[in-house]
Design a protein around this motif. Structure first.
Motif, PDB file in Angstrom:
ATOM      1  N   PRO A  36       0.838  -1.200   0.000  1.00 37.69           N
ATOM      2  CA  PRO A  36       0.000   0.000   0.000  1.00 37.69           C
ATOM      3  C   PRO A  36       0.873   1.250   0.000  1.00 37.69           C
ATOM      4  O   PRO A  36       1.925   1.270   0.650  1.00 37.69           O
ATOM      5  CB  PRO A  36      -0.769  -0.105   1.322  1.00 37.69           C
ATOM      6  N   TYR A  37       0.442   2.287  -0.750  1.00 31.09           N
ATOM      7  CA  TYR A  37       1.258   3.483  -0.895  1.00 31.09           C
ATOM      8  C   TYR A  37       1.624   4.098   0.447  1.00 31.09           C
ATOM      9  O   TYR A  37       2.744   4.573   0.662  1.00 31.09           O
ATOM     10  CB  TYR A  37       0.555   4.534  -1.769  1.00 31.09           C
ATOM     11  N   PHE A  38       0.660   4.084   1.365  1.00 33.98           N
ATOM     12  CA  PHE A  38       0.870   4.757   2.642  1.00 33.98           C
ATOM     13  C   PHE A  38       2.077   4.208   3.414  1.00 33.98           C
ATOM     14  O   PHE A  38       2.693   4.906   4.217  1.00 33.98           O
ATOM     15  CB  PHE A  38      -0.396   4.685   3.505  1.00 33.98           C
ATOM     16  N   GLU A  39       2.440   2.945   3.135  1.00 34.33           N
ATOM     17  CA  GLU A  39       3.631   2.365   3.778  1.00 34.33           C
ATOM     18  C   GLU A  39       4.857   3.251   3.557  1.00 34.33           C
ATOM     19  O   GLU A  39       5.696   3.418   4.433  1.00 34.33           O
ATOM     20  CB  GLU A  39       3.913   0.969   3.209  1.00 34.33           C
ATOM     21  N   HIS A  40       4.955   3.788   2.331  1.00 41.84           N
ATOM     22  CA  HIS A  40       6.078   4.660   1.990  1.00 41.84           C
ATOM     23  C   HIS A  40       6.048   5.927   2.846  1.00 41.84           C
ATOM     24  O   HIS A  40       7.065   6.354   3.389  1.00 41.84           O
ATOM     25  CB  HIS A  40       6.029   4.993   0.497  1.00 41.84           C
ATOM     26  N   SER A  41       4.855   6.508   2.998  1.00 37.05           N
ATOM     27  CA  SER A  41       4.722   7.736   3.792  1.00 37.05           C
ATOM     28  C   SER A  41       5.066   7.448   5.250  1.00 37.05           C
ATOM     29  O   SER A  41       5.733   8.237   5.914  1.00 37.05           O
ATOM     30  CB  SER A  41       3.296   8.265   3.712  1.00 37.05           C
ATOM     31  N   LEU A  63       2.613  13.360   5.185  1.00 37.47           N
ATOM     32  CA  LEU A  63       1.775  14.019   4.173  1.00 37.47           C
ATOM     33  C   LEU A  63       2.532  14.327   2.885  1.00 37.47           C
ATOM     34  O   LEU A  63       1.965  14.888   1.953  1.00 37.47           O
ATOM     35  CB  LEU A  63       1.244  15.344   4.752  1.00 37.47           C
ATOM     36  N   HIS A  64       3.827  13.954   2.790  1.00 35.89           N
ATOM     37  CA  HIS A  64       4.670  14.534   1.742  1.00 35.89           C
ATOM     38  C   HIS A  64       4.232  14.199   0.317  1.00 35.89           C
ATOM     39  O   HIS A  64       4.526  14.953  -0.597  1.00 35.89           O
ATOM     40  CB  HIS A  64       6.146  14.173   1.954  1.00 35.89           C
ATOM     41  N   ASP A  65       3.528  13.086   0.111  1.00 36.83           N
ATOM     42  CA  ASP A  65       3.111  12.747  -1.257  1.00 36.83           C
ATOM     43  C   ASP A  65       1.633  12.989  -1.523  1.00 36.83           C
ATOM     44  O   ASP A  65       1.130  12.690  -2.601  1.00 36.83           O
ATOM     45  CB  ASP A  65       3.434  11.267  -1.552  1.00 36.83           C
ATOM     46  N   SER A 129      14.711  11.760   3.660  1.00 37.35           N
ATOM     47  CA  SER A 129      14.089  10.563   4.214  1.00 37.35           C
ATOM     48  C   SER A 129      13.260   9.846   3.146  1.00 37.35           C
ATOM     49  O   SER A 129      13.288   8.614   3.033  1.00 37.35           O
ATOM     50  CB  SER A 129      13.209  10.966   5.393  1.00 37.35           C
ATOM     51  N   ASP A 130      12.543  10.623   2.358  1.00 35.34           N
ATOM     52  CA  ASP A 130      11.750  10.101   1.243  1.00 35.34           C
ATOM     53  C   ASP A 130      12.660   9.350   0.272  1.00 35.34           C
ATOM     54  O   ASP A 130      12.399   8.224  -0.130  1.00 35.34           O
ATOM     55  CB  ASP A 130      11.067  11.303   0.568  1.00 35.34           C
ATOM     56  N   ARG A 131      13.785   9.981  -0.059  1.00 35.76           N
ATOM     57  CA  ARG A 131      14.717   9.375  -1.003  1.00 35.76           C
ATOM     58  C   ARG A 131      15.346   8.100  -0.434  1.00 35.76           C
ATOM     59  O   ARG A 131      15.556   7.116  -1.152  1.00 35.76           O
ATOM     60  CB  ARG A 131      15.799  10.404  -1.381  1.00 35.76           C
TER      61      ARG A 131
HETATM   62 MN    MN Z   1       7.677  10.019  -1.558  1.00 35.02          MN
END
Ligand code: MN
Length: 563
Positions: A36-41, A63-65, A129-131
Motif C-alpha cells: 500500500p502506498y501509505f507504507e512509503h509515507s 503528508l509529503h506525497d 528521508s523520502d529518497r
Molecule cells: Mn515520496
C-alpha cells in the motif's frame, strides 16, 4: 518508538491527525513493490522520528506525497496542519519535479534550487528521508528509472546529506545507489574485497586487546572500541585514486575509539602513538579544525604489528553521534534538555539550529567544491577567507575578520569613503562589525562623508587601508584627483527597436548628462550591451537611475562603475 504507535496513542496530536489523513488520502494506491502506498509515507515519517526531528517534520513526512499523488491541495494542508507543515510539504512536492540525468551543467542549478527551498531545512530532511526509502525499494522500478534515480541520489542527495553532517545517511545512500550506477565494479568489489575485509578484521581483532590494555594503563575511560568497515562506494572512489590497488588502502577497516572527553581524545592519540609510530602526514586533527560539515574526530595511521598500517579514529560520544546524524543529532541534543518527548518540541529552537547549517550549506556553494568533498586541503585553503554576499547576490571574497568598511571599499573606493553604516542580513550593525561567510551585506552611505582615522584600527584589507590613508592625508589636490566624476553603466538587454532611445530618455529625464553611448551585440548575438557614460558621481543618484532602468523589461543586467 514508531509513528504508528505515536498516532494511536495521541490521535488528536499533529502526528495523529496527519497519520489518519494521509492514510485515508492514499487509500487504494499501491507502490511499484505492491505494498500500500501509505507504507512509503509511514516509513518516511519513521526515519524522521528516528533522527529526532520535531512533530511538524514528522507530520510533513506522513503528508509529503499527498499533494503530488491525490486530489488534495496544498491550501488544504496549510489550513488543516498549519503554515510550517504546508511549507514543508509544498517544498518537497517542488523538489519532486526535479529530474537530474547526470548533465554536469545542471548540477549546480539543482543544488542551488534545493538550497533555495531549504529556507526551512526540514524540507531537505523530509526529502532525504523520502529518497532513502525510495532507494531501499528501487529494485521494483523499471531499469531506466533505477539508473536515473540512482545517479541523482549519488550526485545530488548523498552530497547534500553529507553537508548536513549526516554521514551515515550519506554513506547509505551512496551504497544503495552504487550497484545501479556501476554494476561491474560492484560485483568485482563484492567478490574481491570481501576476503580482504575479513583478513583486516582478523588482524584488528588480534590488535584490539593491546590497544585496550594501553588505554586502561593510561587511565583513559573508553565507552566503545569498534571496527568500522569502509563503505563500498567510498572504497571504490578511493581505489580509483590508488591504481585500484587494495593494498594501498589503509582504512579498509579502521579502529574507532569513543571516549568521554576531548582531553581523553588527545590522550588516546598519545597512547596509540606510543604503541606504534604514526605514519607522517596522516595525523588529522578535525577536533581543532572541524570539516566544513561539522565533522570532529582525531585520525591517525600507525605502522602496526608486522609493519601493517592501521587507521584510528578517536572522538567523544557526542562527536560520534553528530558524525553519524549531523543536523538531526544536533537538534535532538538540544531538545532532550527540557522536554519529555518530541511532541513538546518547539520549532523555534529548531529554527535557530537551522541557521548554522544553512550557512554551512551556503558556504559549500561558495566554495564550489568538486566531487571530492572529503578533500581536507580545502579547509586550510578557505580558513582565512570569508565569502559575503551583496544584495544582488554576488559573492565577495574577503579576508576573515573583515568589516563593512572593507566590504564597502571592495565595492568601490567612493562607497568606502562615504560609508556610514551597514545592514548585515537585514540588521543594522556598527561599521567595525566582523563579517562572516554568507552574510548579506548592504552598505549605507552618506554624501560628502569622509573616512575617519579610527577606521585604520579595525580594517583588514590593504585596499581599504591605503584608500583611507590617502583620503586622510588631506591633500585636496590628490584626493580631488582620485575622486571619480563620472559613472559608466553597462546594460545588457534583449534587442528591440527604440531600446537605446528609451534608456537615454530615462537618463535625461533624471537631469543627468550623457557623455557618451556605445552599443554592441554580445558574442552570441542575442543581447545588446550598451555602455553609457554619465556625468554623475553620487551613488544615490546612480541607484535611483538603476531602479528606473529596471522599468524597461528587455533589460537583463545592469552594472556600473565610477570612472
Ligand atoms: Mn515520496
Amino acid at each position: 518508538m514508531d509513528v504508528k504507535a505515536e498516532a494511536q496513542n495521541n490521535p488528536e496530536s499533529l502526528i495523529g491527525k496527519a497519520y489518519s489523513f494521509a492514510e485515508n488520502a492514499h487509500k487504494g494506491q499501491r507502490r511499484a513493490s505492491g505494498e500500500p502506498y501509505f507504507e512509503h509515507s509511514r516509513k518516511t515519517a519513521n526515519n524522521l522520528l528516528e533522527w529526532g526531528l520535531d512533530e511538524e517534520s514528522i507530520a510533513a513526512g506522513l503528508l509529503h506525497d499527498v499533494v503530488e499523488d491525490t486530489d488534495i491541495t496544498i491550501q488544504e494542508i496549510r489550513e488543516k496542519f498549519g503554515p510550517a507543515v504546508g511549507f514543508i510539504v509544498g517544498g518537497v512536492t517542488k523538489l519532486g519535479k526535479i529530474k537530474y540525468r547526470g548533465a554536469e551543467s545542471q548540477k549546480e542549478n539543482i543544488k542551488n534550487l534545493i538550497l533555495a527551498s531549504s529556507e526551512d531545512i526540514r524540507v531537505l530532511l523530509v526529502k532525504l528521508s523520502d529518497r532513502f526509502h525510495n532507494m531501499q525499494t528501487l529494485r521494483f522500478l523499471p531499469e531506466e528509472k533505477q539508473k536515473r534515480i540512482a545517479i541523482e541520489t549519488y550526485e545530488i542527495y548523498a552530497p547534500l546529506a553529507y553537508r548536513l553532517g549526516m554521514q551515515k545517511l550519506s554513506g547509505e545512500l551512496e551504497d544503495l545507489a552504487f550497484p545501479y550506477i556501476n554494476p561491474e565494479a560492484y560485483s568485482w568489489l563484492m567478490k574481491d574485497v570481501k576476503v580482504r575485509y575479513d583478513d583486516r578484521v582478523k588482524y584488528l581483532t588480534r590488535i584490539k586487546p593491546i590497544v585496550i590494555k594501553a588505554l586502561i594503563d593510561a587511565g583513559i575511560k573508553t565507552s566503545k572500541i569498534e571496527f568500522r568497515a569502509k563503505r563500498y562506494s567510498s572504497l571504490y572512489k578511493k581505489l580509483l585514486r590508488y591504481d585500484m590497488d587494495i593494498e594501498k588502502i589503509h582504512d579498509l577497516v579502521a579502529f574507532r575509539i569513543i571516549v568521554d572527553t576531548v582531553a581523553d581524545c588527545y590522550a588516546s592519540l598519545g597512547v596509540i602513538h606510543n604503541l606504534w609510530p604514526p605514519l607522517p602526514g596522516r595525523i588529522k586533527d578535525y577536533i581543532a579544525v572541524p570539516k566544513p560539515n561539522g565533522y570532529q574526530s582525531l585520525h591517525t595511521v600507525v605502522i602496526g604489528v608486522g609493519g601493517k598500517p592501521i587507521e584510528f579514529q578517536v572522538r567523544t560520544a557526542r562527536m560520534h553521534e553528530e558524525a553519524e546524524n549531523g543536523i538531526a543529532a544536533h537538534w535532538a541534543y538540544e531538545e532532550k534538555k527540557g522536554s519529555r518527548d518530541y511532541i513538546a518540541r518547539k520549532t523555534s529552537i529548531a529554527k535557530e539550529k537551522e541557521v548554522e547549517w544553512v550557512k554551512r550549506l551556503r558556504n559549500w556553494q561558495a566554495e564550489n567544491e568538486s566531487e571530492n568533498l572529503i578533500d581536507s586541503m580545502k579547509i586550510d585553503f578557505f580558513k582565512d577567507r570569508i565569502f559575503v554576499v551583496t544584495p544582488k547576490g554576488e559573492v565577495i571574497d574577503l579576508p576573515s575578520g573583515s568589516t563593512p568598511i572593507d566590504f564597502a571599499y571592495h565595492i568601490h573606493s567612493a562607497i568606502g569613503d562615504q560609508c556610514v553604516g551597514a545592514r548585515v542580513n537585514g540588521e543594522i550593525v556598527p561599521i567595525d562589525h566582523e563579517l562572516h561567510s554568507s552574510d548579506v551585506v548592504e552598505v549605507m552611505t552618506q554624501r560628502g562623508k569622509k573616512p575617519s582615522a579610527s577606521w585604520l584600527e579595525f580594517v583588514k584589507t590593504a585596499g581599504a587601508k591605503n584608500r583611507i590613508r590617502k583620503s586622510l592625508s588631506g591633500k585636496p589636490g590628490l584626493s580631488f584627483g582620485v575622486k571619480p566624476r563620472r559613472t559608466e553603466f553597462r546594460i545588457t538587454a534583449a534587442d528591440r527597436v527604440g531600446l537605446i532611445k528609451d534608456i537615454s530618455d530615462i537618463i535625461s529625464r533624471s537631469h543627468v548628462s550623457i557623455i557618451g553611448i556605445n552599443s554592441a551585440l554580445d558574442s552570441r548575438g542575442h543581447f545588446h550591451i550598451v555602455k553609457i557614460e554619465c556625468g554623475i558621481n553620487d551613488p544615490d543618484k546612480v541607484h535611483k537611475l538603476m531602479v528606473k532602468f529596471k522599468s524597461i523589461k528587455e533589460i537583463r543586467e545592469i552594472e556600473y562603475k565610477f570612472i
